[in-house]
Each structure stands twice: as structure tokens, then as C-alpha cells.
Design a protein around this motif. Structure first.
Motif, short mmCIF file in Angstrom:
data_model
loop_
_atom_site.label_atom_id
_atom_site.label_comp_id
_atom_site.label_asym_id
_atom_site.label_seq_id
_atom_site.Cartn_x
_atom_site.Cartn_y
_atom_site.Cartn_z
N SER A 39 -7.58 -13.10 9.53
CA SER A 39 -8.34 -13.07 10.78
C SER A 39 -8.83 -11.67 11.08
O SER A 39 -8.12 -10.69 10.91
N SER A 102 -4.93 -12.16 19.15
CA SER A 102 -4.21 -13.28 19.75
C SER A 102 -4.09 -14.46 18.78
O SER A 102 -3.18 -15.29 18.92
N ARG A 103 -4.99 -14.55 17.79
CA ARG A 103 -4.95 -15.69 16.88
C ARG A 103 -4.60 -15.31 15.44
O ARG A 103 -4.46 -16.19 14.59
N ARG A 105 -1.89 -14.23 13.80
CA ARG A 105 -0.67 -14.77 13.17
C ARG A 105 -0.78 -16.26 12.90
O ARG A 105 -0.35 -16.75 11.86
N ASP A 106 -1.38 -16.99 13.84
CA ASP A 106 -1.51 -18.44 13.66
C ASP A 106 -2.44 -18.77 12.50
O ASP A 106 -2.25 -19.77 11.81
N GLU A 107 -3.45 -17.93 12.27
CA GLU A 107 -4.44 -18.24 11.25
C GLU A 107 -3.99 -17.91 9.83
O GLU A 107 -4.72 -18.19 8.88
N THR A 110 -0.30 -21.53 5.97
CA THR A 110 0.98 -21.89 5.35
C THR A 110 1.68 -20.70 4.70
O THR A 110 2.79 -20.84 4.20
N ASP A 112 3.19 -16.63 4.76
CA ASP A 112 3.76 -15.64 5.68
C ASP A 112 3.08 -14.29 5.53
O ASP A 112 3.01 -13.51 6.48
N ARG A 178 2.99 -11.61 9.24
CA ARG A 178 3.17 -12.02 10.63
C ARG A 178 3.89 -10.97 11.47
O ARG A 178 3.59 -10.78 12.64
#
Length: 227
Positions: A39, A102-103, A105-107, A110, A112, A178
Motif C-alpha cells: 500500500s 490506515s489501510r 497493514r490490512d492490505e 495473506t 505478514d 505489519r
């Protein structure tokens, strides 16, 4: 076991021949097959220079006004260009930066941790202005910032493990993940795969050098390397 993958950004792997051989060896050794989103890659190219430039000029405004002559010409030129960045442009850049962080880590999806070359070229000779990456010619500064800038912009922690190239100059294997704990665990996992001793990891051996694969060529045009 930390899940390590590659980024969904083809541009991150556009590298010179020496780094390409190092990366191919590392990717095979670590069996990097999974893909995660890095990201902020595009945002960092667009808004990174805006945010960085505005803040750099704010810090050096007095120096530019009273002692600009002490700055190298290239630095002075960049600060002069940064003076044209408006506060509105800067605030828009900050908005994109916050959204990216804000996004981020989520993006990752699957995986790490994402692995990629730290920089796409080995150390360029003094005075080199441009380098070629694939079919693209870019400035040395752009090349050296390309793969680290996205990690900086996303706010994700990263580390770099030095690995020697066939020509002997070091290149870096960058890990972006992450959180710091996960990235450090991934670093140890990579060092285990590279066969690096604990003594060498902590600098307890004298004359520590980058991880040095043994390079050979099994067939014309097919470089191979082993530890």
C-alpha cells in the motif's frame, strides 16, 4: 513461521542485472510465491515529494534566506523547487498519507511481510547521473529512493539485509511488514535460510561482510548460485 511474499507492484522488481541475479537467487531460496499489496506505492511517488519538499523547505527556510551559499547546488535547487509547494497541496498530501497508513497493514493480505530489493541498483559510481532499469532511464536519486519510499510513506516498519552480488558489490533484501516484531522475526528467518551464523548476525566475527553466495553459471545465460 512468518509468511513472506512479494509485492503486487511490478515496478519494485525492475532492477539492474546484478541486483536481478541476487533477487532471483533469494526469491528461489526463500520460496517467495505469495503476493501482498504494498500500500502506498503510487501515492508515495505522487505525494511523497510534496510532503517531504514542503517540510524540508519549512525546516531550511532561514538557511535558504540567509546562507543559501553553504548548500550544495543540487540541494539548493530542490529546496527552491519545494518553495513553490502550497499549503493546500501539502495538506492534500498529508490526507493521502494518513489514508495510506490506515489501510497499509490490512492490505498486506495473506502475508505478514513483503520482500523486495532495497534499491534496484548496486552502488553507482561517483558522478553517475542516470541509471537504466529495464527499458526505463531514471535519475540515480529516483532509483535509490524508489523501493524504500513506499515503505516510509505507508508507515510500515522495514529492515534491509545486505547480500553480495556476482560483481562483489552489496545489494539489499528489504523486508516490509505489519509490525516491528514480525519484521525482526522475518529477518531471523531469512538469516537462517541464508545460513548466517549467530556470531555473524551480531557482529561478533571480525571483518563482517555481506552474505556471499557462491556464483556460477550452469549454462550460458543461466546464472546460478549456492551458499
Amino acid at each position: 513461521m512468518v509468511r513472506i511474499g512479494v509485492a503486487d507492484v511490478r515496478e519494485a522488481y525492475m532492477v539492474d542485472e546484478e541486483v536481478s541475479r541476487m533477487w532471483g537467487w533469494a526469491a528461489d531460496l526463500l520460496a517467495l510465491n505469495d503476493i501482498g499489496a504494498l500500500s502506498g506505492w503510487n501515492e508515495s511517488k505522487i505525494y511523497g515529494p510534496v510532503v517531504q519538499g514542503f517540510e524540508a523547505h519549512a525546516v531550511h527556510r532561514v538557511t535558504m534566506r540567509e546562507r543559501a551559499h553553504i548548500l550544495q547546488s543540487a540541494v539548493r535547487t530542490r529546496l527552491e523547487a519545494a518553495a513553490t509547494i502550497s499549503r493546500g497541496e501539502y495538506e492534500a498530501g498529508l490526507t493521502h498519507l494518513r489514508d495510506c497508513r490506515s489501510r497499509a497493514r490490512d492490505e498486506l493480505g495473506t502475508v505478514d511481510v513483503i520482500a523486495l530489493p532495497t534499491v534496484p541498483v548496486v552502488a553507482p559510481a561517483i558522478g553517475t547521473k542516470n541509471v537504466t532499469l529495464g527499458t526505463e532511464t531514471v535519475s540515480v536519486r529516483e532509483a535509490l529512493l524508489r523501493n524504500t519510499r513506499a515503505a516510509n510513506f505507508s508507515g510500515l516498519p522495514a529492515l534491509s539485509i545486505p547480500v553480495a552480488t556476482p560483481g562483489g558489490l552489496p545489494a539489499g533484501l528489504q523486508l516490509v511488514g505489519r509490525d516491528e516484531h514480525t519484521v525482526l522475526r522475518a529477518g531471523y528467518q531469512v538469516l537462517d535460510a541464508l545460513g548466517v551464523s549467530p556470531e555473524r548476525r551480531f557482529g561478533l566475527e571480525s571483518n563482517v561482510t555481506p552474505v556471499q553466495p557462491v556464483w556460477s553459471s550452469n549454462a550460458p545465460g543461466e546464472p546460478r548460485c549456492t551458499l
